[in-house]
Design a protein around this motif. Structure first.
Motif, mmCIF file in Angstrom:
data_model
loop_
_atom_site.group_PDB
_atom_site.id
_atom_site.type_symbol
_atom_site.label_atom_id
_atom_site.label_comp_id
_atom_site.label_asym_id
_atom_site.label_seq_id
_atom_site.Cartn_x
_atom_site.Cartn_y
_atom_site.Cartn_z
ATOM 1 N N VAL A 164 -1.490 -16.600 38.617
ATOM 2 C CA VAL A 164 -2.020 -17.510 37.602
ATOM 3 C C VAL A 164 -3.366 -18.066 38.058
ATOM 4 C CG1 VAL A 164 -1.656 -19.703 36.406
ATOM 5 C CG2 VAL A 164 0.246 -18.098 36.699
ATOM 6 N N THR A 165 -4.365 -17.890 37.209
ATOM 7 C CA THR A 165 -5.714 -18.355 37.543
ATOM 8 C C THR A 165 -6.086 -19.646 36.821
ATOM 9 O OG1 THR A 165 -6.512 -16.798 35.866
ATOM 10 C CG2 THR A 165 -6.649 -16.110 38.162
ATOM 11 N N ALA A 166 -5.310 -20.036 35.809
ATOM 12 C CA ALA A 166 -5.551 -21.301 35.108
ATOM 13 C C ALA A 166 -4.351 -21.600 34.219
ATOM 14 C CB ALA A 166 -6.824 -21.242 34.265
ATOM 15 N N VAL A 167 -4.196 -22.877 33.901
ATOM 16 C CA VAL A 167 -3.133 -23.327 33.004
ATOM 17 C C VAL A 167 -3.775 -24.142 31.890
ATOM 18 C CG1 VAL A 167 -1.014 -24.678 32.790
ATOM 19 C CG2 VAL A 167 -1.454 -23.393 34.894
ATOM 20 N N LEU A 168 -3.504 -23.774 30.641
ATOM 21 C CA LEU A 168 -4.027 -24.519 29.491
ATOM 22 C C LEU A 168 -3.054 -25.632 29.127
ATOM 23 C CD1 LEU A 168 -5.450 -21.895 26.944
ATOM 24 C CD2 LEU A 168 -6.706 -23.404 28.485
ATOM 25 N N LEU A 169 -3.566 -26.857 29.052
ATOM 26 C CA LEU A 169 -2.743 -28.032 28.780
ATOM 27 C C LEU A 169 -3.292 -28.768 27.562
ATOM 28 C CD1 LEU A 169 -2.538 -29.134 32.502
ATOM 29 C CD2 LEU A 169 -0.625 -28.231 31.162
ATOM 30 N N TYR A 170 -2.428 -28.959 26.564
ATOM 31 C CA TYR A 170 -2.866 -29.503 25.281
ATOM 32 C C TYR A 170 -2.534 -30.977 25.081
ATOM 33 C CZ TYR A 170 -4.046 -24.838 23.582
ATOM 34 O OH TYR A 170 -4.634 -23.606 23.413
ATOM 35 N N SER A 171 -1.670 -31.537 25.884
ATOM 36 C CA SER A 171 -1.318 -32.951 25.728
ATOM 37 C C SER A 171 -0.893 -33.517 27.074
ATOM 38 C CB SER A 171 -0.182 -33.132 24.717
ATOM 39 O OG SER A 171 1.054 -32.689 25.259
ATOM 40 N N ALA A 172 -0.981 -34.844 27.178
ATOM 41 C CA ALA A 172 -0.565 -35.500 28.416
ATOM 42 C C ALA A 172 0.926 -35.293 28.657
ATOM 43 C CB ALA A 172 -0.902 -36.987 28.349
ATOM 44 N N ARG A 173 1.703 -35.346 27.590
ATOM 45 C CA ARG A 173 3.150 -35.153 27.750
ATOM 46 C C ARG A 173 3.453 -33.741 28.237
ATOM 47 N NH1 ARG A 173 7.769 -33.827 24.403
ATOM 48 N NH2 ARG A 173 9.609 -34.950 25.159
ATOM 49 N N ALA A 174 2.752 -32.748 27.688
ATOM 50 C CA ALA A 174 2.966 -31.370 28.132
ATOM 51 C C ALA A 174 2.602 -31.212 29.601
ATOM 52 C CB ALA A 174 2.146 -30.412 27.276
ATOM 53 N N ALA A 175 1.520 -31.867 30.026
ATOM 54 C CA ALA A 175 1.123 -31.796 31.434
ATOM 55 C C ALA A 175 2.200 -32.400 32.328
ATOM 56 C CB ALA A 175 -0.206 -32.514 31.636
ATOM 57 N N ARG A 176 2.734 -33.545 31.899
ATOM 58 C CA ARG A 176 3.784 -34.195 32.694
ATOM 59 C C ARG A 176 5.042 -33.337 32.761
ATOM 60 N NH1 ARG A 176 8.106 -37.026 31.275
ATOM 61 N NH2 ARG A 176 7.427 -37.345 29.114
ATOM 62 N N LEU A 177 5.474 -32.828 31.606
ATOM 63 C CA LEU A 177 6.687 -32.013 31.585
ATOM 64 C C LEU A 177 6.509 -30.725 32.385
ATOM 65 C CD1 LEU A 177 7.821 -32.360 27.854
ATOM 66 C CD2 LEU A 177 8.867 -33.417 29.866
ATOM 67 N N PHE A 178 5.331 -30.106 32.271
ATOM 68 C CA PHE A 178 5.090 -28.882 33.028
ATOM 69 C C PHE A 178 5.181 -29.169 34.526
ATOM 70 C CE2 PHE A 178 2.422 -25.873 35.299
ATOM 71 C CZ PHE A 178 2.893 -24.660 34.814
ATOM 72 N N GLY A 179 4.590 -30.282 34.959
ATOM 73 C CA GLY A 179 4.662 -30.640 36.372
ATOM 74 C C GLY A 179 6.092 -30.836 36.836
ATOM 75 N N GLU A 180 6.900 -31.488 35.997
ATOM 76 C CA GLU A 180 8.301 -31.715 36.354
ATOM 77 C C GLU A 180 9.074 -30.404 36.431
ATOM 78 O OE1 GLU A 180 9.676 -34.395 33.378
ATOM 79 O OE2 GLU A 180 8.588 -36.129 34.180
ATOM 80 N N LEU A 181 8.845 -29.519 35.460
ATOM 81 C CA LEU A 181 9.556 -28.238 35.448
ATOM 82 C C LEU A 181 9.096 -27.343 36.596
ATOM 83 C CD1 LEU A 181 9.540 -27.548 31.600
ATOM 84 C CD2 LEU A 181 11.489 -28.271 32.998
ATOM 85 N N ALA A 182 7.795 -27.401 36.912
ATOM 86 C CA ALA A 182 7.291 -26.619 38.043
ATOM 87 C C ALA A 182 7.915 -27.105 39.346
ATOM 88 C CB ALA A 182 5.771 -26.714 38.108
ATOM 89 N N ALA A 183 8.024 -28.422 39.499
ATOM 90 C CA ALA A 183 8.643 -28.974 40.705
ATOM 91 C C ALA A 183 10.104 -28.557 40.795
ATOM 92 C CB ALA A 183 8.516 -30.498 40.697
ATOM 93 N N ARG A 184 10.793 -28.556 39.655
ATOM 94 C CA ARG A 184 12.201 -28.159 39.626
ATOM 95 C C ARG A 184 12.362 -26.698 40.040
ATOM 96 N NH1 ARG A 184 14.802 -29.499 34.021
ATOM 97 N NH2 ARG A 184 13.872 -31.503 34.602
ATOM 98 N N ALA A 185 11.332 -25.889 39.738
ATOM 99 C CA ALA A 185 11.378 -24.468 40.100
ATOM 100 C C ALA A 185 10.835 -24.212 41.504
ATOM 101 C CB ALA A 185 10.574 -23.658 39.084
ATOM 102 N N GLY A 186 10.504 -25.279 42.232
ATOM 103 C CA GLY A 186 9.996 -25.132 43.590
ATOM 104 C C GLY A 186 8.540 -24.721 43.660
ATOM 105 N N LEU A 187 7.764 -25.044 42.600
ATOM 106 C CA LEU A 187 6.381 -24.583 42.518
ATOM 107 C C LEU A 187 5.362 -25.710 42.629
ATOM 108 C CD1 LEU A 187 6.821 -22.101 39.531
ATOM 109 C CD2 LEU A 187 6.694 -21.514 41.964
ATOM 110 N N ARG A 188 5.800 -26.906 42.967
ATOM 111 C CA ARG A 188 4.891 -28.055 42.996
ATOM 112 C C ARG A 188 3.674 -27.789 43.883
ATOM 113 N NH1 ARG A 188 4.193 -33.437 40.716
ATOM 114 N NH2 ARG A 188 2.803 -34.490 42.148
ATOM 115 N N ASP A 189 3.880 -27.214 45.060
ATOM 116 C CA ASP A 189 2.759 -26.971 45.969
ATOM 117 C C ASP A 189 1.767 -25.972 45.395
ATOM 118 O OD1 ASP A 189 3.887 -28.737 47.721
ATOM 119 O OD2 ASP A 189 4.719 -27.212 49.064
#
Length: 237
Positions: A164-189
């Motif tokens: 992944v070279t970039a992530v498109l984020l359309y709303s603050a809520r989407a950014a927050r949820l994506f971060g939470e789901l990424a962390a849950r998948a072990g991808l926070r780093d």
């Protein structure tokens, strides 16, 4: 080179098609899904305002609204309304501030209530802007973006493998949820090494809080500007 599109699936599919036409490979990474909310529309109103095409199915179920002015935040939202029978739908061609300005220019408080058909979570405070100008506004929640339980496997694999070279984020809520789901998948780093390309500075602030090491905001809150920011990011500009 792969771009993640963090939008509900139907919206993501449209964006992915636009990116493909520009030679950019993208996959959907919805952090939420659109769910209709049962709502009662006021008996009497002078005009309708919408900030998302997701509101169109609900207002289209009320034929009496089709004879009233309909003000939409952007071109795609206005086009969706016209396709649903709102022939006079007009676009503000920008963000919530542009929509408020258009309504202030075309309506008077004495005309009557403005129906604001919205999602449960909103940004830009259209209701407050209109109320401060003396308008009676009735906000009716007609849909919500329910949080996803997990990111799609394809998105998890793409981030985990470093494709992944970039992530498109359309709303603050989407950014927050994506971060939470990424962390849950072990991808926070991993997020620390992936640029988040954001629809607005407010979205960029949330993306930073969600773990993105680098963020970039579009010059204006519309998809054309967001894609331009993405292309500049991918080109290293």
């Amino acid at each position: 080179m792969t771009v993640l599109v963090v939008r509900p699936q139907a919206d993501a599919d449209r964006t992915i098609a636009r990116l493909a036409a520009r030679g950019i490979t993208a996959i959907a990474a919805p952090a939420s899904r659109i769910v209709p909310v049962a709502a009662t529309v006021p008996e009497s109103c002078a005009a309708t305002a919408i900030t998302s095409a997701n509101a169109v199915p609900a207002i289209a179920a009320e034929p009496r609204l089709r004879t009233l002015p309909l003000y939409a935040v952007g071109d795609r939202t206005a086009a969706a309304a016209r396709a649903a029978g709102f022939a006079g739908a007009v676009s503000a061609g920008g963000g919530v501030g542009d929509l408020a300005a258009m309504i202030l220019a075309r309506q008077r408080p004495s005309d009557g209530t403005i129906l604001y058909a919205s999602g449960r979570d909103t940004a830009g405070d259209l209701e407050g802007r209109l109320r401060r100008a003396g308008f009676d506004v009735r906000r009716v929640v007609v849909y919500e973006a329910a949080a996803a339980d997990a990111l799609p496997a394809a998105a998890v694999e793409a981030v985990g493998s470093g494709r992944v070279t970039a992530v498109l984020l359309y709303s603050a809520r989407a950014a927050r949820l994506f971060g939470e789901l990424a962390a849950r998948a072990g991808l926070r780093d991993r997020l620390a090494h992936v640029p988040g390309v954001c629809l607005s500075p407010g979205v960029a602030d949330m993306a930073k809080a969600a773990g993105f090491g680098h963020v970039r905001a579009a010059d204006s809150p519309d998809e054309d500007a967001l894609i331009a920011a993405l292309e500049a990011c991918l080109a290293g500009r």
